[in-house]
Scaffold this active site. Structure first.
Site, short mmCIF file in Angstrom:
data_model
loop_
_atom_site.label_atom_id
_atom_site.label_comp_id
_atom_site.label_asym_id
_atom_site.label_seq_id
_atom_site.Cartn_x
_atom_site.Cartn_y
_atom_site.Cartn_z
N HIS A 295 23.73 15.62 -4.87
CA HIS A 295 24.00 15.62 -3.44
C HIS A 295 23.17 14.60 -2.68
O HIS A 295 21.95 14.59 -2.76
CB HIS A 295 23.74 17.02 -2.87
CG HIS A 295 24.24 17.23 -1.49
ND1 HIS A 295 25.58 17.26 -1.18
CD2 HIS A 295 23.59 17.42 -0.32
CE1 HIS A 295 25.73 17.47 0.11
NE2 HIS A 295 24.55 17.57 0.66
N SER B 152 27.01 15.26 4.53
CA SER B 152 26.91 16.70 4.28
C SER B 152 27.51 17.48 5.45
O SER B 152 28.65 17.21 5.83
CB SER B 152 25.46 17.08 4.00
OG SER B 152 25.38 18.34 3.37
N ASP C 140 26.90 17.24 -7.97
CA ASP C 140 26.31 17.96 -6.85
C ASP C 140 25.87 19.36 -7.27
O ASP C 140 26.69 20.17 -7.72
CB ASP C 140 27.33 18.05 -5.71
CG ASP C 140 26.68 18.35 -4.37
OD1 ASP C 140 25.65 19.04 -4.35
OD2 ASP C 140 27.20 17.87 -3.34
#
Length: 331
Positions: free
Chosen positions: A299, A128, A246
Site C-alpha cells: 500500500h 488511499s 497491498d
C-alpha cells in the site's frame, strides 16, 4: 498507512530531469480560459490532490507529488486539499471527523477558489481514502467539474478490517481502539473517519442502516440519487489503481469496486452496482472511461515511474487525449 514521504524516494531525481515549473500564488496567476476556449489551448488543467489516512497536505511526499505534476505538465496549478490549514490538525482530521461535513467544506473551498473555480475543468488524484473522498466530491458537488480522477489504493467498496498502527502513533491507536467493536455506534459513525467507509458483506443490514458515508456515495440504499450517477458518467476518466501486494487495505480488491465475501471475489461488472448503474460506472465504462490498473508493491509503495506515466497520460491541457482503457482482471 505508509506516508508518501517514505514511498517516493526517487521523485527529486526524476523532477531534476524534467522541465521546471511552479504554480503561481492565486493572487498572481491569471484565471484559466472558460469552457468555450479553442481546442488548441495548451494550458494544463489545474490538479487537486487529496492525501490519505495519517498524512497531511503539507507532508513532504505529497508536496513532491505536486512538484512532479508541475514538471510533467509545466504550468499546472496544483492545489493540495486540506480540512484545516494547520498540518497537525489536517492529519488529525484523517482519523477524527464527520466525512460528510469535511467533504462539504472541501466542496465550498474548491468552488470559491479564484483559479479552480474559473477553470473549464480540473483533474484530481486521491491517495488511499482520499480517492473515495474525491469520488464523493464528484458525486455530490463537482463544481468545478472533474475531468479525470485517478485513485491509488482507495477503498471504493469499503474495508472489512482496520489498519495496524505504529507503536508510538497514539493518534492512530486511539482511533482504532474506539473503532473495534463500536463501528455502528452513532458516535463512531459521526466522528471516526475509517468507520465511515467500513463495509462488512456479512452484515450489510447494519451497514445500510448506519453508514454515514460509503453507503450513500455508493448509492446502495433503496432510494437512489440520480445526480451521483450522472456526475460519475460525465467523467472523461476514472482510473482505479490497486496495489498488487497491498496488506494494509483489506480487501485490496476494494480499489476496483470488487465485493469480497467468504474468500470469493465478485468483479465490479458482475455486481448490481454496475449492472443497474447505481453510480454511473457502467455508462462511463461503455464510453471507455473506466480503467483498471495495478501498481507493484504494498500500500502506497508507489513507483515514481507509475506517477509520471499517470500524469502524462491523463493530465495536461483540456483537450488532451487519454490512452485506451485497460480492463485487465475484470473480464
Amino acid at each position: 498507512m505508509p506516508s508518501l514521504r517514505q514511498t517516493l524516494p526517487l521523485l527529486a531525481a526524476i523532477t531534476g530531469f524534467l522541465p521546471a515549473a511552479t504554480a503561481e500564488p492565486a493572487s498572481r496567476q491569471q484565471p484559466l480560459v472558460s469552457s468555450t476556449a479553442e481546442d488548441n489551448d495548451d494550458t494544463p488543467l489545474p490538479v487537486v490532490i487529496w492525501h490519505g489516512l495519517g498524512d497531511t497536505y503539507a507532508a513532504e511526499g505529497i508536496q513532491q507529488v505536486g512538484q512532479l505534476i508541475e514538471a510533467v505538465n509545466p504550468g499546472t496549478f496544483v492545489y493540495f486539499i486540506r480540512v484545516d490549514d494547520s498540518a497537525e490538525n489536517d492529519r488529525r482530521a484523517t482519523f477524527y471527523g464527520n466525512v460528510t461535513e469535511q467533504l462539504a467544506k472541501v466542496c465550498a473551498d474548491l468552488a470559491a477558489h479564484p483559479i479552480l473555480s474559473t477553470a473549464p475543468a480540473i483533474d484530481a488524484v486521491g491517495f488511499s481514502q482520499g480517492g473515495q473522498f474525491l469520488r464523493g466530491y464528484v458525486e455530490r458537488c463537482n463544481a468545478p467539474p472533474v475531468r479525470s480522477l485517478v485513485t491509488f489504493g482507495s477503498q471504493h467498496n469499503g474495508i472489512v478490517d482496520y489498519r495496524t498502527c505504529g507503536a508510538t502513533d497514539w493518534l492512530c491507536r486511539g482511533a482504532m481502539a474506539l473503532l473495534h467493536g463500536q463501528t455502528w455506534a452513532a458516535y463512531v459513525q459521526s466522528r471516526l473517519v475509517p468507520a465511515q467507509y467500513f463495509r462488512d458483506p456479512a452484515d450489510l443490514d447494519s451497514y445500510l442502516e448506519y453508514s454515514n458515508f460509503l453507503a450513500d456515495i455508493n448509492n446502495e440504499r433503496v432510494l437512489k440519487n440520480e445526480t451521483y450517477a450522472r456526475n460519475i458518467a460525465a467523467l472523461e476518466n476514472l482510473v482505479l489503481y490497486m496495489f498488487e501486494d497491498d496488506t494494509t487495505v483489506v480487501p485490496k480488491e476494494t480499489s476496483w469496486f470488487e465485493d469480497v465475501s467468504g474468500g470469493e471475489s465478485t468483479p465490479l461488472r458482475a455486481r448490481k452496482l454496475y449492472q443497474e448503474d447505481w453510480i454511473g460506472l457502467r455508462a462511463l465504462d461503455r464510453k471507455g472511461g473506466l480503467k483498471f490498473m495495478t501498481a507493484p508493491g504494498d500500500h502506497m509503495q508507489l513507483d515514481d515511474h507509475v506517477l509520471t506515466e499517470v500524469f502524462t497520460d491523463f493530465f495536461g491541457p483540456y483537450k488532451t487525449r487519454s490512452r485506451e482503457p485497460d480492463t485487465a482482471g475484470e473480464l
